[in-house]
Design a protein around this motif. Structure first.
Motif, PDB file in Angstrom:
ATOM      1  N   PRO A  36       0.925  -1.258  -0.015  1.00 47.04           N
ATOM      2  CA  PRO A  36      -0.008  -0.021  -0.091  1.00 47.04           C
ATOM      3  C   PRO A  36       0.714   1.448  -0.039  1.00 47.04           C
ATOM      4  CG  PRO A  36      -0.009  -0.944   2.283  1.00 47.04           C
ATOM      5  CD  PRO A  36       0.657  -2.131   1.353  1.00 47.04           C
ATOM      6  N   SER A  37       0.729   1.984  -1.090  1.00 47.88           N
ATOM      7  CA  SER A  37       1.546   3.093  -1.058  1.00 47.88           C
ATOM      8  C   SER A  37       1.274   4.475  -0.061  1.00 47.88           C
ATOM      9  CB  SER A  37       1.416   3.909  -2.538  1.00 47.88           C
ATOM     10  OG  SER A  37       0.198   4.428  -2.802  1.00 47.88           O
ATOM     11  N   GLY A  38       0.077   4.488   0.545  1.00 45.24           N
ATOM     12  CA  GLY A  38      -0.446   5.443   1.253  1.00 45.24           C
ATOM     13  C   GLY A  38      -0.980   6.420   0.533  1.00 45.24           C
ATOM     14  N   TYR A  39      -0.723   6.466  -0.887  1.00 47.69           N
ATOM     15  CA  TYR A  39      -1.156   7.551  -1.851  1.00 47.69           C
ATOM     16  C   TYR A  39      -2.768   7.393  -2.362  1.00 47.69           C
ATOM     17  CZ  TYR A  39       3.539   9.083  -1.768  1.00 47.69           C
ATOM     18  OH  TYR A  39       4.727   9.472  -1.418  1.00 47.69           O
ATOM     19  N   GLY A  40      -3.250   6.075  -2.506  1.00 44.33           N
ATOM     20  CA  GLY A  40      -4.646   5.810  -2.835  1.00 44.33           C
ATOM     21  C   GLY A  40      -4.569   5.374  -4.254  1.00 44.33           C
ATOM     22  N   ARG A  54      -3.726  13.355 -19.222  1.00 46.96           N
ATOM     23  CA  ARG A  54      -2.434  12.784 -19.741  1.00 46.96           C
ATOM     24  C   ARG A  54      -2.022  11.676 -18.874  1.00 46.96           C
ATOM     25  NH1 ARG A  54      -1.748  18.169 -21.942  1.00 46.96           N
ATOM     26  NH2 ARG A  54      -1.850  17.956 -24.380  1.00 46.96           N
ATOM     27  N   LEU A  55      -2.416  11.894 -17.539  1.00 49.82           N
ATOM     28  CA  LEU A  55      -1.667  11.024 -16.286  1.00 49.82           C
ATOM     29  C   LEU A  55      -3.008  10.597 -15.441  1.00 49.82           C
ATOM     30  CD1 LEU A  55       1.350  12.952 -15.351  1.00 49.82           C
ATOM     31  CD2 LEU A  55       1.255  11.112 -17.083  1.00 49.82           C
ATOM     32  N   HIS A  56      -2.806   9.577 -14.815  1.00 45.43           N
ATOM     33  CA  HIS A  56      -3.615   9.221 -13.661  1.00 45.43           C
ATOM     34  C   HIS A  56      -2.866   9.067 -12.729  1.00 45.43           C
ATOM     35  CE1 HIS A  56      -6.925   7.009 -16.376  1.00 45.43           C
ATOM     36  NE2 HIS A  56      -6.334   7.779 -17.261  1.00 45.43           N
ATOM     37  N   LEU A  57      -3.324   9.762 -11.583  1.00 47.12           N
ATOM     38  CA  LEU A  57      -2.529   9.996 -10.316  1.00 47.12           C
ATOM     39  C   LEU A  57      -3.298   9.830  -8.982  1.00 47.12           C
ATOM     40  CD1 LEU A  57      -0.564  13.201 -11.420  1.00 47.12           C
ATOM     41  CD2 LEU A  57       0.532  10.789 -10.779  1.00 47.12           C
ATOM     42  N   PRO A  58      -2.777   9.430  -7.725  1.00 49.00           N
ATOM     43  CA  PRO A  58      -3.628   9.472  -6.675  1.00 49.00           C
ATOM     44  C   PRO A  58      -4.346  11.022  -6.389  1.00 49.00           C
ATOM     45  CG  PRO A  58      -1.500   8.613  -6.253  1.00 49.00           C
ATOM     46  CD  PRO A  58      -1.421   9.404  -7.809  1.00 49.00           C
ATOM     47  N   GLU A  59      -5.300  10.964  -5.704  1.00 51.77           N
ATOM     48  CA  GLU A  59      -5.972  12.106  -5.191  1.00 51.77           C
ATOM     49  C   GLU A  59      -4.919  13.077  -4.693  1.00 51.77           C
ATOM     50  OE1 GLU A  59      -9.877  13.678  -3.078  1.00 51.77           O
ATOM     51  OE2 GLU A  59      -9.448  11.465  -2.904  1.00 51.77           O
ATOM     52  N   GLY A  60      -5.087  14.366  -4.738  1.00 51.83           N
ATOM     53  CA  GLY A  60      -4.343  15.417  -4.312  1.00 51.83           C
ATOM     54  C   GLY A  60      -3.043  15.929  -5.026  1.00 51.83           C
ATOM     55  N   PHE A 420       4.471  -0.784  -5.944  1.00 53.54           N
ATOM     56  CA  PHE A 420       3.358  -0.029  -6.024  1.00 53.54           C
ATOM     57  C   PHE A 420       3.283   0.768  -6.866  1.00 53.54           C
ATOM     58  CE2 PHE A 420       5.792   2.902  -3.331  1.00 53.54           C
ATOM     59  CZ  PHE A 420       5.714   4.146  -3.873  1.00 53.54           C
ATOM     60  N   ASP A 421       1.961   1.275  -7.423  1.00 53.01           N
ATOM     61  CA  ASP A 421       1.613   1.997  -8.622  1.00 53.01           C
ATOM     62  C   ASP A 421       1.378   3.365  -8.099  1.00 53.01           C
ATOM     63  OD1 ASP A 421       1.507  -0.329  -9.946  1.00 53.01           O
ATOM     64  OD2 ASP A 421      -0.511  -0.440 -10.107  1.00 53.01           O
ATOM     65  N   PHE A 422       2.229   4.172  -8.743  1.00 53.02           N
ATOM     66  CA  PHE A 422       2.186   5.755  -8.664  1.00 53.02           C
ATOM     67  C   PHE A 422       1.489   6.562  -9.584  1.00 53.02           C
ATOM     68  CE2 PHE A 422       3.548  10.066  -8.622  1.00 53.02           C
ATOM     69  CZ  PHE A 422       2.880  10.644  -7.855  1.00 53.02           C
ATOM     70  N   CYS A 423       1.867   6.272 -10.709  1.00 57.10           N
ATOM     71  CA  CYS A 423       1.247   6.972 -11.881  1.00 57.10           C
ATOM     72  C   CYS A 423       0.969   6.066 -13.169  1.00 57.10           C
ATOM     73  CB  CYS A 423       2.230   8.158 -12.275  1.00 57.10           C
ATOM     74  SG  CYS A 423       1.576   9.225 -13.617  1.00 57.10           S
ATOM     75  N   ARG A 424      -0.029   6.392 -13.600  1.00 55.00           N
ATOM     76  CA  ARG A 424      -0.347   5.488 -15.264  1.00 55.00           C
ATOM     77  C   ARG A 424      -0.402   6.421 -16.209  1.00 55.00           C
ATOM     78  NH1 ARG A 424      -4.310   3.418 -18.529  1.00 55.00           N
ATOM     79  NH2 ARG A 424      -5.988   4.301 -17.270  1.00 55.00           N
ATOM     80  N   TRP A 466       3.573  14.268  -0.911  1.00 54.56           N
ATOM     81  CA  TRP A 466       4.400  13.341  -0.912  1.00 54.56           C
ATOM     82  C   TRP A 466       4.507  12.381   0.686  1.00 54.56           C
ATOM     83  CZ3 TRP A 466       5.623  11.792  -5.621  1.00 54.56           C
ATOM     84  CH2 TRP A 466       6.017  12.653  -6.640  1.00 54.56           C
ATOM     85  N   GLU A 467       4.537  13.391   1.437  1.00 54.73           N
ATOM     86  CA  GLU A 467       4.570  12.754   2.920  1.00 54.73           C
ATOM     87  C   GLU A 467       3.559  11.862   3.332  1.00 54.73           C
ATOM     88  OE1 GLU A 467       1.581  16.059   2.903  1.00 54.73           O
ATOM     89  OE2 GLU A 467       3.347  15.979   1.828  1.00 54.73           O
ATOM     90  N   ARG A 468       2.414  11.779   2.492  1.00 52.89           N
ATOM     91  CA  ARG A 468       1.447  10.942   2.768  1.00 52.89           C
ATOM     92  C   ARG A 468       1.689   9.207   2.487  1.00 52.89           C
ATOM     93  NH1 ARG A 468      -3.583  12.846  -0.536  1.00 52.89           N
ATOM     94  NH2 ARG A 468      -2.906  11.013  -1.781  1.00 52.89           N
ATOM     95  N   GLY A 469       2.713   9.090   1.857  1.00 54.48           N
ATOM     96  CA  GLY A 469       3.303   7.908   1.294  1.00 54.48           C
ATOM     97  C   GLY A 469       4.689   7.444   1.467  1.00 54.48           C
ATOM     98  N   LEU A 470       5.044   6.751   0.590  1.00 55.28           N
ATOM     99  CA  LEU A 470       6.433   5.898   0.540  1.00 55.28           C
ATOM    100  C   LEU A 470       7.527   6.613  -0.199  1.00 55.28           C
ATOM    101  CD1 LEU A 470       5.059   2.369   0.439  1.00 55.28           C
ATOM    102  CD2 LEU A 470       5.848   3.395   2.307  1.00 55.28           C
ATOM    103  N   PHE A 471       7.062   7.776  -1.069  1.00 56.44           N
ATOM    104  CA  PHE A 471       8.141   8.505  -1.755  1.00 56.44           C
ATOM    105  C   PHE A 471       8.582   9.607  -0.793  1.00 56.44           C
ATOM    106  CE2 PHE A 471       6.329   7.441  -6.024  1.00 56.44           C
ATOM    107  CZ  PHE A 471       7.202   6.199  -6.105  1.00 56.44           C
TER     108      PHE A 471
END
Length: 471
Positions: A36-40, A54-60, A420-424, A466-471
């Motif tokens: 779980p990345s913590g980003y959703g 152009r990109l799919h990203l976590p909320e925020g 974990f996936d961060f961006c598509r 960024w602080e919400r997750g693993l990066f």
């Protein structure tokens, strides 16, 4: 394989330490490890440039694209395509300086000022941009021109970028299969070039660092060595280091005239590291000298022969065999590098073209101990599909750019060896080969800059919590 020398006892005793120690959580003996990345979850996100998705990203998280192929430099010239490797440096105020490769091949003519080009007939090189942390362009100019197939490279501690040519084209080599125009080139290619931030690039190749299909460069500030990857698509590839005649930080630049070496597994000649590995695989290593790093070709040999000329020297002395080495990054004394087609082929996946039949490996070379460890091996394409460029976050999490056949992701690889996936990347109509490249965090980690290499390449700035997750 019987000839492999696994350092199992060292791993069990804890001698191999640091981030990723003892992992390799996928492959023949491990399944897919998701974290779980913590980003959703990923959601379609609109480009602040023009509102397109152009990109799919976590909320925020938000992003802006900039400096697309065909747009204008600050001096009026046209931005070339094939955006690839890139690095970020601190600029005046809160601005960021980006140096970006353009992987353009063929004798198509140099962009920018041809009088300053290394080869006025070659269309690759680098551009240097000054941007805000939100990707607003302040200034963009050509910085190295007349080179060819500038794939990736690496940032240097003395505020420079080293750009790598992924080819050995030149007037002394026959055209590559499917290519043309070598006879129109005026210079040999297949070298690395330094691009300073504070002055124009000299466009002088570092010939002692080899003429081969260079991909990435990772600098070790402790020793002054430059670690180099080779992406020899259809043939075996090697992991190299260049030992310059003077420490580059003391010299203020990378000097020619040093020594090129190729990695070998101790007591195991020509170790086939491109094949599937055991979980936790680790090797003691040594280095063999390349006697002729810049071979002179006579009679215009076939491209497939010329591109193997340097690697064959190393393998004749026992150097290890990898499959398509691409991205590399130095972090806390460790060089992480990617074997794009290393590993085993899953029965569920078609075998990729080129040398190596797996879906990707991530390796770690400890510069202080000489130990090489497998960090991760993809069990199948749906988990990790042909990783390419690589960077590292402030927390030590790796960022992997995919170069696969289907959807391409930016994926995080944690210190525990989990993905974990961060961006598509949103599919681009009529351009199924579009891929991520050149990921790099800006100063302070506020922004992740990344390129999309496509028919019309462009750069992106991504920022958020960024602080919400693993990066």
């Amino acid at each position: 394989m019987d000839r492999r020398r696994f350092l199992t006892a060292m791993t069990a005793a804890g001698v191999v330490a640091g981030p990723f120690a003892g992992v390799a959580c996928a492959g023949r003996q491990g399944g897919a490890q998701a974290a779980p990345s913590g980003y959703g979850p990923l959601r379609p996100a609109r480009d602040l440039r023009d509102g397109k998705v152009r990109l799919h990203l976590p909320e925020g998280f938000r992003y802006r694209s900039f400096s697309a192929a065909g747009e204008k430099f600050s001096d009026g010239g046209e931005v070339p395509g094939r955006h690839d490797g890139m690095a970020a440096f601190s600029g005046p105020g809160d601005s960021v300086i980006l140096v970006r490769n353009h992987e353009v091949g063929g004798a198509v003519g140099a962009f920018g000022d041809r009088e300053r080009a290394y080869d006025p007939m070659a269309g690759g090189g680098t551009s240097t941009l000054r941007v805000t942390r939100q990707g607003e362009v302040i200034r963009a100019t050509p910085s190295l021109t007349g080179t060819m197939m500038n794939c990736s490279g690496g940032p240097m501690a003395w505020r420079a970028w080293v750009s790598c040519e992924e080819t050995v084209n030149g007037p002394d080599v026959a055209d590559a299969p499917g290519g043309e125009g070598n006879a129109r080139l005026t210079q040999k290619h297949g070298y690395i070039f330094e691009v300073p931030l504070n002055r124009a690039a000299t466009a002088r190749p570092i010939r002692a660092a080899g003429r081969f299909a260079h991909e990435s460069a990772a600098f070790d500030p402790s020793s002054g060595a430059l670690y180099l990857t080779e992406d020899n698509f259809a043939h075996p590839s090697g992991f190299y280091r260049y030992l310059p005649p003077k420490h580059p930080v003391l010299a203020g630049k990378l000097l020619d005239g040093g020594r090129l070496q190729m990695l070998a597994v101790a007591d195991a000649e020509r170790a086939d590291l491109f094949l599937g590995q055991r979980s936790g695989a680790a090797y003691a290593t040594t280095w063999v000298d390349i006697d002729d790093p810049d071979p002179a070709f006579r009679g215009r040999p076939a491209y497939d022969e010329a591109v193997q000329a340097v690697g064959r020297q190393g393998r004749a002395k026992g150097a290890a065999i990898f499959a398509r080495l691409e991205g590399a990054v130095h972090h806390q004394g460790v060089v992480y590098f990617v074997s794009t087609q290393g590993g085993d082929t899953s029965p569920a996946d078609p075998m990729p073209d080129g040398f190596g039949k797996g879906r990707g490996q991530v390796w770690a070379y400890e510069t202080w101990s000489g130990t090489l460890r497998l960090v991760y091996e993809s069990p199948r394409a749906s988990v990790l599909d042909l990783p390419d460029n690589i960077t590292v976050s402030r927390r030590g999490t790796l960022v992997l750019c995919e170069d696969g056949d289907g959807d391409n992701y930016l994926r995080g690889l944690t210190k525990a060896g989990k993905l974990f996936d961060f961006c598509r990347l949103a599919p681009i109509a009529g351009d199924p080969g579009a891929e991520f490249a050149g990921s790099t965090f800006g100063p302070g980690g506020h922004t992740l800059f990344v390129n999309v290499q496509a028919k019309q390449g462009r750069s992106f700035a991504i920022w958020g919590p960024w602080e919400r997750g693993l990066f």
